[in-house]
Design an enzyme around this catalytic site. Structure first.
Site, mmCIF file in Angstrom:
data_model
loop_
_atom_site.group_PDB
_atom_site.id
_atom_site.type_symbol
_atom_site.label_atom_id
_atom_site.label_comp_id
_atom_site.label_asym_id
_atom_site.label_seq_id
_atom_site.Cartn_x
_atom_site.Cartn_y
_atom_site.Cartn_z
ATOM 1 N N ASN A 127 -12.842 -3.362 2.967
ATOM 2 C CA ASN A 127 -13.815 -2.290 3.137
ATOM 3 C C ASN A 127 -14.853 -2.341 2.016
ATOM 4 O O ASN A 127 -14.515 -2.693 0.879
ATOM 5 C CB ASN A 127 -13.103 -0.933 3.111
ATOM 6 C CG ASN A 127 -12.092 -0.793 4.236
ATOM 7 O OD1 ASN A 127 -12.314 -1.289 5.343
ATOM 8 N ND2 ASN A 127 -10.981 -0.120 3.972
ATOM 9 N N VAL B 156 -11.138 2.666 -3.359
ATOM 10 C CA VAL B 156 -10.838 2.128 -4.693
ATOM 11 C C VAL B 156 -11.836 1.005 -4.975
ATOM 12 O O VAL B 156 -11.904 0.023 -4.211
ATOM 13 C CB VAL B 156 -9.390 1.612 -4.793
ATOM 14 C CG1 VAL B 156 -9.144 1.025 -6.183
ATOM 15 C CG2 VAL B 156 -8.390 2.733 -4.500
ATOM 16 N N HIS C 110 -10.303 -5.552 -2.637
ATOM 17 C CA HIS C 110 -8.938 -5.816 -2.169
ATOM 18 C C HIS C 110 -8.969 -6.145 -0.694
ATOM 19 O O HIS C 110 -9.724 -5.556 0.073
ATOM 20 C CB HIS C 110 -8.025 -4.611 -2.420
ATOM 21 C CG HIS C 110 -8.592 -3.296 -1.992
ATOM 22 N ND1 HIS C 110 -9.535 -2.629 -2.745
ATOM 23 C CD2 HIS C 110 -8.392 -2.545 -0.889
ATOM 24 C CE1 HIS C 110 -9.868 -1.511 -2.125
ATOM 25 N NE2 HIS C 110 -9.198 -1.440 -0.988
ATOM 26 N N ASP D 278 0.855 -1.193 0.000
ATOM 27 C CA ASP D 278 0.000 0.000 0.000
ATOM 28 C C ASP D 278 0.895 1.250 0.000
ATOM 29 O O ASP D 278 1.889 1.306 0.720
ATOM 30 C CB ASP D 278 -0.912 -0.020 1.238
ATOM 31 C CG ASP D 278 -2.062 0.955 1.117
ATOM 32 O OD1 ASP D 278 -3.226 0.495 1.120
ATOM 33 O OD2 ASP D 278 -1.821 2.179 1.024
HETATM 34 P P1 AMP Z 1 -9.756 1.279 0.473
HETATM 35 O O1 AMP Z 1 -9.850 2.632 1.109
HETATM 36 O O2 AMP Z 1 -10.129 0.144 1.369
HETATM 37 O O3 AMP Z 1 -10.481 1.259 -0.857
HETATM 38 O O4 AMP Z 1 -8.213 1.050 0.186
HETATM 39 C C1 AMP Z 1 -7.564 1.567 -0.927
HETATM 40 C C2 AMP Z 1 -6.095 1.546 -0.606
HETATM 41 O O5 AMP Z 1 -5.376 1.687 -1.814
HETATM 42 C C3 AMP Z 1 -5.626 2.673 0.313
HETATM 43 O O6 AMP Z 1 -5.053 2.100 1.494
HETATM 44 C C4 AMP Z 1 -4.594 3.426 -0.530
HETATM 45 O O7 AMP Z 1 -3.501 3.866 0.226
HETATM 46 C C5 AMP Z 1 -4.190 2.384 -1.538
HETATM 47 N N1 AMP Z 1 -3.722 2.862 -2.820
HETATM 48 C C6 AMP Z 1 -4.295 3.778 -3.635
HETATM 49 N N2 AMP Z 1 -3.571 3.941 -4.761
HETATM 50 C C7 AMP Z 1 -2.519 3.071 -4.662
HETATM 51 C C8 AMP Z 1 -1.418 2.764 -5.510
HETATM 52 N N3 AMP Z 1 -1.248 3.369 -6.695
HETATM 53 N N4 AMP Z 1 -0.517 1.836 -5.085
HETATM 54 C C9 AMP Z 1 -0.671 1.231 -3.896
HETATM 55 N N5 AMP Z 1 -1.701 1.478 -3.051
HETATM 56 C C10 AMP Z 1 -2.602 2.398 -3.425
#
Ligand code: AMP
Length: 113
Positions: free
Chosen positions: A86, A95, A99, A29
């Site tokens: 989430n 996102v 995941h 992350d």
């Molecule tokens: P969520 O809020 O559960 O959808 O988690 C999305 C996660 O994706 C967050 O913890 C972000 O820090 C992570 N994230 C977003 N863009 C990237 C990226 N390009 N590479 C790695 N992690 C990312």
């Protein structure tokens, strides 16, 4: 709709990849919430937990198997760790490509904020 995670799968955006097989990809992350914070995603685009169907059962199982494997490889499987998925706005999802968050290397608290 495609997300930034599809661009990582397609190698259009760089990520620090820690595990990959035919069905899933895992990478660090960018905004870690623990000493180890890995995101484990299916290569298939599935927006949210609500969008899963029976055909996705195997890949969702594989996400968890990968989490346990990475935890073992990183050396914190026995001391413990957390996996979280989430869902939607109130679940804190940002996102829209499912995941698992794998977090380890520190004491977790509960309830999570
Ligand atoms: P969520 O809020 O559960 O959808 O988690 C999305 C996660 O994706 C967050 O913890 C972000 O820090 C992570 N994230 C977003 N863009 C990237 C990226 N390009 N590479 C790695 N992690 C990312």
């Amino acid at each position: 709709m495609s997300t930034i995670f599809s661009r990582i799968i397609n190698r259009e955006i760089k990520a620090d990849i820690v595990y990959e097989d035919d069905d899933i990809l895992a990478f660090n992350d960018v905004n870690p919430q623990a000493p180890v914070h890995v995101l484990i995603i299916p290569k298939k685009e599935i927006a949210t937990l609500n969008d899963l169907t029976e055909v996705d059962a195997e890949v969702v199982g594989k996400l968890h198997l990968a989490a346990a494997k990475i935890a073992r490889d990183k050396g914190f499987a026995e001391e413990g760790y957390r996996v979280v998925m989430n869902c939607n706005e109130k679940g804190g999802q940002s996102v829209y490509h499912i995941h698992l968050h794998l977090m380890g290397g520190r004491q977790m608290s509960w309830p999570a904020g």
